[in-house]
Design a protein around this motif. Structure first.
Motif, PDB file in Angstrom:
ATOM      1  N   GLU A   1       0.879  -1.209  -0.038  1.00 22.27           N
ATOM      2  CA  GLU A   1       0.114  -0.033  -0.039  1.00 22.27           C
ATOM      3  C   GLU A   1       0.979   1.104  -0.063  1.00 22.27           C
ATOM      4  O   GLU A   1       1.585   1.144   0.861  1.00 22.27           O
ATOM      5  CB  GLU A   1      -0.802  -0.019   1.335  1.00 22.27           C
ATOM      6  N   ILE A   2       0.729   1.925  -0.968  1.00 22.95           N
ATOM      7  CA  ILE A   2       1.670   3.091  -1.258  1.00 22.95           C
ATOM      8  C   ILE A   2       1.047   4.420  -0.591  1.00 22.95           C
ATOM      9  O   ILE A   2      -0.243   4.727  -1.189  1.00 22.95           O
ATOM     10  CB  ILE A   2       2.162   3.341  -2.738  1.00 22.95           C
ATOM     11  N   TYR A   3       1.815   5.204   0.052  1.00 23.74           N
ATOM     12  CA  TYR A   3       1.160   6.468   0.768  1.00 23.74           C
ATOM     13  C   TYR A   3       2.045   7.591   0.545  1.00 23.74           C
ATOM     14  O   TYR A   3       3.207   7.663   0.806  1.00 23.74           O
ATOM     15  CB  TYR A   3       1.027   6.365   2.277  1.00 23.74           C
ATOM     16  N   ILE A   4       1.623   8.523  -0.569  1.00 17.58           N
ATOM     17  CA  ILE A   4       2.403   9.510  -0.888  1.00 17.58           C
ATOM     18  C   ILE A   4       2.532  10.714  -0.011  1.00 17.58           C
ATOM     19  O   ILE A   4       1.040  11.461   0.431  1.00 17.58           O
ATOM     20  CB  ILE A   4       2.048  10.187  -2.260  1.00 17.58           C
ATOM     21  N   ARG A   5       3.426  11.301   0.573  1.00 18.63           N
ATOM     22  CA  ARG A   5       3.390  12.539   1.690  1.00 18.63           C
ATOM     23  C   ARG A   5       4.524  13.441   1.343  1.00 18.63           C
ATOM     24  O   ARG A   5       5.591  13.280   0.743  1.00 18.63           O
ATOM     25  CB  ARG A   5       3.829  11.975   2.981  1.00 18.63           C
ATOM     26  N   TYR A   6       4.229  14.578   1.770  1.00 23.91           N
ATOM     27  CA  TYR A   6       5.147  15.776   1.482  1.00 23.91           C
ATOM     28  C   TYR A   6       5.557  16.457   2.913  1.00 23.91           C
ATOM     29  O   TYR A   6       6.344  17.376   2.807  1.00 23.91           O
ATOM     30  CB  TYR A   6       4.637  16.765   0.768  1.00 23.91           C
ATOM     31  N   ASP A   7       4.907  16.350   4.014  1.00 24.40           N
ATOM     32  CA  ASP A   7       4.998  17.054   4.976  1.00 24.40           C
ATOM     33  C   ASP A   7       5.967  16.537   6.166  1.00 24.40           C
ATOM     34  O   ASP A   7       5.957  15.219   6.183  1.00 24.40           O
ATOM     35  CB  ASP A   7       3.710  17.229   5.739  1.00 24.40           C
ATOM     36  N   VAL A   8       6.886  17.554   6.622  1.00 25.73           N
ATOM     37  CA  VAL A   8       8.035  16.963   7.474  1.00 25.73           C
ATOM     38  C   VAL A   8       7.612  16.273   8.813  1.00 25.73           C
ATOM     39  O   VAL A   8       8.098  15.528   9.548  1.00 25.73           O
ATOM     40  CB  VAL A   8       8.825  18.136   8.138  1.00 25.73           C
TER      41      VAL A   8
END
Length: 308
Positions: A88-95
């Motif tokens: 299951e792939i979870y794309i994230r950008y926040d530190v």
């Protein structure tokens, strides 16, 4: 005579410029057609079958140089996860994703070309500086905390996969360099190169069938912990076959992909590739899928370090 000399000089300069830039591949946007192509090329099943589905965080925020392949890698990883039915792939950008509690949600972290700015080369510092009103001292302390969180996560059994420029994430940190196997030094211009298997019988390079990978890429060179060779190398390039080297390296064999243990966890690094065109290679897609299965602990392989 002067006119003839001028023409010859102009032709030489034109040829030199053309030769020096001819191998730089054109950027292109992600499209439904391109995603469909990757879906066709991706492996039909994982190397290790019938495993429980693993959760992977793909962190894709860069504060420095922004590789144009970041969105392409995102879609490629989604395809690999869905088609293999292993992730299951979870794309994230926040530190904040690097808090201890959040990291516990995942079986592995993929750093997708998360390049920070120079010369500080500290992704966590950059992200906090951009998105908080903390004092510089507090930002420094928080950045150290996030780095330690990630290292502790891997040490306790988490997986970490670094794609291409992600080797720069904490490039000036000695402890981070030791965990991931090295720090980025420099790269000559993009050029066509033949990437070879260190051991064609190793399960993680089995996809290449002993033929390696020929593609256009940036040939990365490394420093700091790299020269301890505290990893199991997978792919290499011959330095004497490259153009534009800053200096002649002591070792002609330049490793560009490796795996290693850090505590109970596993690290996989792939310098290939700077260009999304490399993803058109089904063997390369299989290689990355196998790397994902390695870092989550499903694919058991020899990851003992070669040492000096």
């Amino acid at each position: 005579m002067k006119t003839k000399q001028l023409i010859i000089t102009t032709l030489f300069i034109t040829f030199f410029i053309s030769a020096s830039t001819a191998q730089k591949l054109d950027e292109f946007e992600v499209s439904p057609e391109w995603i469909s192509k990757i879906e066709r090329l991706a492996p039909n099943q994982p190397t290790v079958k019938n495993v429980s589905k693993k959760r992977i965080l793909v962190f894709s925020k860069a504060t420095g140089f922004k590789h144009w392949t970041i969105p392409h890698n995102i879609e490629m990883l989604k395809v690999l996860g869905k088609k293999s039915n292993a992730f299951e792939i979870y794309i994230r950008y926040d530190v904040e994703n690097f808090s201890k509690d959040n990291l516990k949600k995942y079986d592995a972290i993929i750093l997708n070309n998360s390049n920070p700015e120079g010369p500080k080369r500290n992704l966590f510092y950059d992200l906090l500086k951009q998105n908080s009103s903390l004092s510089d001292e507090d930002i420094n302390n928080k950045a150290i905390e996030y780095e330690e969180n990630l290292m502790d996560y891997v040490k306790k059994g988490g997986g970490l996969m670094l794609l291409h420029g992600a080797i720069v994430v904490q490039n000036n940190s000695k402890q981070f360099s030791e965990m991931v196997g090295g720090s980025f030094d420099y790269h000559p211009r993009q050029q066509k190169m033949h990437v070879k298997e260190v051991d064609a019988n190793h399960p993680l390079v089995k996809a290449f069938k002993g033929k390696g990978l020929t593609h256009v890429d940036e040939p990365y060179f490394f420093k700091n912990a790299y020269f301890n060779y505290n990893f199991r190398p997978l792919l290499y390039i011959d330095a004497d076959k490259l153009k534009g080297l800053r200096e002649k390296p002591e070792n002609n064999i330049n490793y560009v992909s490796w795996i290693k243990r850090h505590g109970k966890g596993r690290v996989f690094y792939s310098s290939p590739s700077h260009n999304a065109q490399s993803l058109d290679n089904p063997e390369f897609l299989q290689f990355l899928l196998d790397g994902m299965q390695y870092v989550v602990g499903d694919l058991k392989v020899d990851d003992s370090p070669i040492g000096k």
